[in-house]
Design an enzyme around this catalytic site. Structure first.
Site, PDB file in Angstrom:
ATOM      1  N   ASN A 249     -23.252  -7.886 -51.733  1.00 48.60           N
ATOM      2  CA  ASN A 249     -22.502  -8.471 -50.616  1.00 48.60           C
ATOM      3  C   ASN A 249     -23.421  -8.897 -49.479  1.00 48.60           C
ATOM      4  OD1 ASN A 249     -20.077  -8.195 -51.906  1.00 48.60           O
ATOM      5  ND2 ASN A 249     -19.492  -6.308 -50.880  1.00 48.60           N
ATOM      6  N   LYS A 250     -24.406  -8.049 -49.167  1.00 52.11           N
ATOM      7  CA  LYS A 250     -25.341  -8.401 -48.091  1.00 52.11           C
ATOM      8  C   LYS A 250     -26.283  -9.518 -48.552  1.00 52.11           C
ATOM      9  CE  LYS A 250     -25.267  -3.723 -46.097  1.00 52.11           C
ATOM     10  NZ  LYS A 250     -24.456  -3.103 -47.160  1.00 52.11           N
ATOM     11  N   CYS A 403     -25.258   3.662 -44.730  1.00 48.19           N
ATOM     12  CA  CYS A 403     -23.844   3.951 -44.451  1.00 48.19           C
ATOM     13  C   CYS A 403     -23.689   5.468 -44.336  1.00 48.19           C
ATOM     14  CB  CYS A 403     -22.935   3.368 -45.528  1.00 48.19           C
ATOM     15  SG  CYS A 403     -23.351   3.853 -47.216  1.00 48.19           S
TER      16      CYS A 403
END
Length: 561
Positions: A249-250, A403
């Site tokens: 995603n990044k 995270c």
């Protein structure tokens, strides 16, 4: 979600011996849910989750995603009750112990879910045990002194967690205004006030089957996760390395920020995650991403692939002869930014990963996720990875993110590499200066770090940005105004023939051609030219004079083991 009231399932006979499409869909959804449950429960028992519940359910191999996700969530929510009920019977004492997760799913459907079709050996067996299961549940209610299953669930303290649904618009395929217009037809949607290309929708909005998600026009990505690539601020045309890139995603966010220009090297060690990374890249439509199946720590920072150039072998067949002249040349190709989002405990996204449904959390063992030994091992790897990223000679910006909410994985890692960073000319910069929550004040300069709070922001992330000082001090400006040096002559290492390298000018046609009456001399341009690089890397090229009849290009990449 299905009701949790005691609502016995009704056994339905298959008409004509052939189940309906809905019956078949339910049958396969239970099997898919059982597979996900097995992976989740085994990972939770070892405190080493392979992936989040959502990642497992919404993988390409799961067909009926919506039904499977509902079954997994509801089975986990009722798991303490199901274990007590099954424990009061002898169902799991025999051969069905090996299919424990499937038994949990079917038992949930029999006691609290939908009508069960008499297809499948496990369904038929458990329906014969339906009276025993209902009797065990009734006794459990009496034992716990409650009247309803909802009251029983409250005793196990499995809180519901709600947060807004964030979606990032993939600007490689769709602009923000059009995405907002399309989503507003069905949902309340608005732009985020801080992160570009991010939209905010109400909590509980289910977009997994939405056409915009399926075709890669928008990505389901949290706000904090979307801040990471923006913090790096890569420019179109840059060479960027995403060190631990899966699920991607990044990576594709970087591609969108770079407008599809330049190059992104997406490095991933895990073979299974490489496949998912490639799927994400394909769905995004990004064409400037190169996947590298390798260990980031094993990448040689002095390797021309990352610090200087690719080697290009150019062979010219001379007219009228069979002689071949091989010339090796380096074409400038520097990695200028690195995004490092390494493996971490994930303690900041436990709500988003639905960790509150797992047995370890329910039993009051949520702190075990941050077990000291495991976190120390992770922090050791994170320090090595960050130190390695800072050692790339041409890199100007490095973003480190996790995270996690643990200081050991965040501020302590940054503090440990500060002397090394300074020796390489890096200093901490401030990503998103307007963001109110910064790093823990455990060392001077921690105010540059960024944190998101799992209570306030519904997810806990950490971002640190390193910027090389000479970039801040304007060395780039000096290079920008540097004039190309005059052509220099060097000794020709080849015996047959001589060649002249001419700098390609705008409007010029020939960049490389034979030159007569020059012996043992070769003329070359400095390594910082660009037009020549494009000509050499993107064949074919014709019109190089009468003596050059054919031109062959061989592009030799350096593979990392």
């Amino acid at each position: 979600m299905r009701s949790s009231r005691l609502r016995p399932a009704v056994a339905k006979n298959v008409k004509g011996g052939r189940p309906s499409n809905a019956d078949r869909s339910s049958y396969f959804a239970r099997r898919e849910a059982a597979k996900v449950l097995r992976c989740v429960l085994h990972g939770d028992a070892r405190r080493r989750a392979v992936a989040s519940i959502k990642s497992l359910v919404y993988s390409p191999c799961v067909r009926n995603k919506k039904a499977t996700f509902a079954l997994v969530c509801q089975t986990l929510k009722h798991l303490p009750i199901l274990k007590d009920v099954l424990g009061a019977t002898t169902i799991l004492n025999g051969k069905w112990k090996k299919q424990e997760e499937l038994i949990y799913v079917i038992t949930y459907d029999i006691l609290f879910g939908q009508a069960i079709v008499l297809m499948g050996a496990a369904e038929k067996f458990l329906l014969l045990q339906k009276d025993a299961l209902q009797s065990a549940l009734a006794k459990l209610l009496v034992k716990k002194k409650v009247k309803q299953v909802e009251d029983l669930l409250l005793l196990y303290q499995t809180p519901e967690v709600t947060k807004p649904r964030y979606v990032r618009v993939n600007t490689l395929k769709l602009d923000v205004e059009n995405a907002l217009c399309k989503l507003e037809r069905q949902y309340m949607a608005r732009k985020d006030d801080m992160v570009p290309d991010l939209l905010v929708l109400p909590p509980g909005t289910d977009l997994h089957d939405h056409p915009l998600v399926m075709n890669g026009s928008v990505f389901l990505q949290g706000k904090a996760s979307s801040m990471v690539a923006v913090a790096l601020r890569p420019k179109p045309g840059w060479e960027v390395l995403d060190a631990c890139s899966a699920p991607g995603n990044k990576t594709v966010h970087l591609a969108a920020l770079m407008k599809g220009q330049g190059k992104i090297i997406a490095c991933e060690l895990n073979k299974e995650r490489v496949k998912r990374l490639e799927d994400t890249i394909k769905r995004s439509g990004a064409t400037n991403v190169e996947v590298l199946h390798a260990d980031f720590l094993n990448l040689n920072t002095k390797d021309p692939l990352y610090s200087k150039a690719w080697m290009v072998m150019i062979k010219f067949q001379l007219g009228g002869t069979k002689d071949l002249l091989a010339i090796s040349s380096y074409v400038l190709r520097e990695v200028r930014a690195i995004l490092l989002d390494p493996s971490c405990s994930g303690s900041g996204t436990s709500a988003d990963r639905l960790d509150h449904l797992l047995p370890s959390y329910t039993a009051g063992q949520a702190a075990d996720v941050a077990d000291t030994e495991r976190v120390n091992k992770l922090a050791a790897f994170q320090r090595k990875a960050l130190a390695h990223a800072l050692s790339f000679p041409a890199v100007e910006r490095v973003v480190y993110s996790t995270c996690s909410i643990n200081q050991a994985e965040n501020e302590d890692v940054i503090k440990s590499v500060l002397p090394l960073a300074a020796s390489h000319g890096f200093q901490l910069a401030t990503p998103f200066p307007q963001w109110p929550r910064r790093g823990f004040p455990v060392f001077e300069g921690s105010e540059h770090l960024l944190r998101t709070d799992p209570t306030i922001d519904m997810e806990g992330f950490f971002i640190a940005l390193f910027v090389r000082k000479n970039v801040i001090n304007g060395n780039q400006e000096k290079q920008k105004h540097r004039k190309p040096s005059k052509t220099t002559r060097t000794k020709n290492p080849f015996k047959n023939g001589s060649w002249t390298f001419l700098h390609q000018r705008r409007g010029g046609r020939n960049s490389l051609r034979p030159r007569k009456n020059v012996k043992n001399k070769i003329t070359s341009t400095p390594l910082f030219f660009t037009r020549m690089s494009q000509i050499m890397l993107y064949p074919p090229v014709t019109g190089w004079g009468r003596t050059a009849q054919t031109t062959h290009f061989v592009r030799r990449r350096i593979h990392i083991q």
